[in-house]
Design a protein around this motif. Structure first.
Motif, PDB file in Angstrom:
ATOM      1  N   LEU A   1      10.225   1.785  -8.182  1.00 20.73           N
ATOM      2  CA  LEU A   1       9.613   3.034  -8.631  1.00 20.73           C
ATOM      3  C   LEU A   1       9.297   3.956  -7.462  1.00 20.73           C
ATOM      4  O   LEU A   1       9.479   5.176  -7.545  1.00 20.73           O
ATOM      5  N   SER A   2       8.809   3.389  -6.350  1.00 24.05           N
ATOM      6  CA  SER A   2       8.502   4.245  -5.194  1.00 24.05           C
ATOM      7  C   SER A   2       9.772   4.835  -4.598  1.00 24.05           C
ATOM      8  O   SER A   2       9.789   5.984  -4.174  1.00 24.05           O
ATOM      9  N   ASN A   3      10.859   4.048  -4.572  1.00 23.34           N
ATOM     10  CA  ASN A   3      12.136   4.589  -4.078  1.00 23.34           C
ATOM     11  C   ASN A   3      12.661   5.691  -4.994  1.00 23.34           C
ATOM     12  O   ASN A   3      13.209   6.691  -4.521  1.00 23.34           O
ATOM     13  N   LEU A   4      12.496   5.498  -6.303  1.00 21.50           N
ATOM     14  CA  LEU A   4      12.895   6.558  -7.229  1.00 21.50           C
ATOM     15  C   LEU A   4      12.063   7.811  -7.011  1.00 21.50           C
ATOM     16  O   LEU A   4      12.571   8.930  -7.073  1.00 21.50           O
ATOM     17  N   ALA A   5      10.769   7.643  -6.784  1.00 22.76           N
ATOM     18  CA  ALA A   5       9.887   8.792  -6.595  1.00 22.76           C
ATOM     19  C   ALA A   5      10.245   9.584  -5.342  1.00 22.76           C
ATOM     20  O   ALA A   5      10.163  10.817  -5.338  1.00 22.76           O
ATOM     21  N   ILE A   6      10.673   8.904  -4.297  1.00 22.10           N
ATOM     22  CA  ILE A   6      10.967   9.579  -3.033  1.00 22.10           C
ATOM     23  C   ILE A   6      12.397  10.113  -3.004  1.00 22.10           C
ATOM     24  O   ILE A   6      12.641  11.284  -2.702  1.00 22.10           O
ATOM     25  N   TYR A   7      13.361   9.270  -3.339  1.00 22.94           N
ATOM     26  CA  TYR A   7      14.758   9.621  -3.131  1.00 22.94           C
ATOM     27  C   TYR A   7      15.450  10.189  -4.370  1.00 22.94           C
ATOM     28  O   TYR A   7      16.495  10.825  -4.238  1.00 22.94           O
ATOM     29  N   GLU A   8      14.923   9.911  -5.563  1.00 22.30           N
ATOM     30  CA  GLU A   8      15.509  10.452  -6.783  1.00 22.30           C
ATOM     31  C   GLU A   8      14.406  11.023  -7.673  1.00 22.30           C
ATOM     32  O   GLU A   8      14.022  10.430  -8.683  1.00 22.30           O
TER      33      GLU A   8
ATOM     34  N   ARG B   1       0.834  -1.214   0.000  1.00 28.18           N
ATOM     35  CA  ARG B   1       0.000   0.000   0.000  1.00 28.18           C
ATOM     36  C   ARG B   1       0.864   1.258   0.000  1.00 28.18           C
ATOM     37  O   ARG B   1       0.545   2.247  -0.666  1.00 28.18           O
ATOM     38  N   LEU B   2       1.973   1.224   0.732  1.00 28.13           N
ATOM     39  CA  LEU B   2       2.882   2.365   0.766  1.00 28.13           C
ATOM     40  C   LEU B   2       3.481   2.627  -0.609  1.00 28.13           C
ATOM     41  O   LEU B   2       3.537   3.780  -1.062  1.00 28.13           O
ATOM     42  N   TYR B   3       3.913   1.566  -1.294  1.00 26.11           N
ATOM     43  CA  TYR B   3       4.477   1.731  -2.632  1.00 26.11           C
ATOM     44  C   TYR B   3       3.445   2.327  -3.589  1.00 26.11           C
ATOM     45  O   TYR B   3       3.764   3.230  -4.371  1.00 26.11           O
TER      46      TYR B   3
ATOM     47  N   ILE C   1       3.812   5.984  -5.539  1.00 28.05           N
ATOM     48  CA  ILE C   1       3.815   6.078  -7.001  1.00 28.05           C
ATOM     49  C   ILE C   1       2.663   6.947  -7.481  1.00 28.05           C
ATOM     50  O   ILE C   1       2.834   7.783  -8.380  1.00 28.05           O
ATOM     51  N   THR C   2       1.486   6.789  -6.870  1.00 26.50           N
ATOM     52  CA  THR C   2       0.328   7.603  -7.248  1.00 26.50           C
ATOM     53  C   THR C   2       0.599   9.077  -7.012  1.00 26.50           C
ATOM     54  O   THR C   2       0.317   9.918  -7.875  1.00 26.50           O
ATOM     55  N   ALA C   3       1.152   9.404  -5.850  1.00 25.29           N
ATOM     56  CA  ALA C   3       1.431  10.803  -5.529  1.00 25.29           C
ATOM     57  C   ALA C   3       2.466  11.400  -6.490  1.00 25.29           C
ATOM     58  O   ALA C   3       2.309  12.535  -6.963  1.00 25.29           O
ATOM     59  N   ALA C   4       3.501  10.636  -6.811  1.00 19.05           N
ATOM     60  CA  ALA C   4       4.532  11.145  -7.716  1.00 19.05           C
ATOM     61  C   ALA C   4       3.989  11.325  -9.132  1.00 19.05           C
ATOM     62  O   ALA C   4       4.309  12.299  -9.813  1.00 19.05           O
TER      63      ALA C   4
END
Length: 174
Positions: free
Chosen positions: A115-122, A79-81, A85-88
């Motif tokens: 993808l979620s790590n890319l959205a947050i950290y990069e 759910r976090l991922y 991704i949705t927010a980004a």
């Protein structure tokens, strides 16, 4: 003869016999399992540390609940991922489902965790992925509400959007 009997007597005095409880177990695998359960119960306090049966029951219960915790942890992370991704995607003006399917169609194999790590950290890397999807969809002539209207094509969804917009403004609907 005398010498052999003296040696046997000396061996008997130094020999420690096998404990009787080991014969009751009948196999080394049962002994190993029993010792393993004792080691697992050694961290508990009270009777479940000293009594074998209580320690086994408590260890089995702990193992049962540990697997339940793993399942709920995986669901929470999924759910976090999805949320990240949705927010980004919304931040960059892209629909999440369209973004993911476009990446898959273009053979960009990134899972949701990456993808979620890319959205947050990069965020710049994620922005370049969104830009790539937008350019690629414009090259092949696809349209989306998030990508903008392509001149000369009208679909039922676009007409419905126009009707809703006119109705909300108070204009006359055809």
């Amino acid at each position: 003869m005398v010498f052999i009997s003296t040696v046997l007597r000396a061996l008997r005095d130094h020999y420690t016999p096998t404990p009787k409880w080991m014969f009751a177990l009948k196999s080394p695998s049962r002994l190993y399992k029993r010792n393993q359960m004792k080691r697992m119960g050694a961290k508990y306090s009270g009777r479940s540390r000293n009594c074998y049966i209580l320690g086994v029951l408590r260890s089995l219960r702990a193992m049962r609940y540990s697997t339940k915790g793993l399942e709920s942890k995986e669901e929470t992370l999924d759910r976090l991922y999805e949320t990240r991704i949705t927010a980004a995607c919304l931040e960059h003006g892209m629909d999440k489902n369209y973004f993911l399917t476009s990446l898959a169609e273009n053979d960009i194999n990134l899972n949701r965790e990456t993808l979620s790590n890319l959205a947050i950290y990069e965020p710049r890397t994620f922005q370049s992925l969104v830009q790539f999807v937008k350019e690629r969809s414009e090259e092949i002539g696809l349209q989306s509400k998030k990508l903008g209207y392509v001149y000369g094509t009208e679909t039922r969804g676009i007409l419905d959007e126009v009707r809703k917009h006119r109705w909300n403004r108070g204009d006359e609907v055809d």
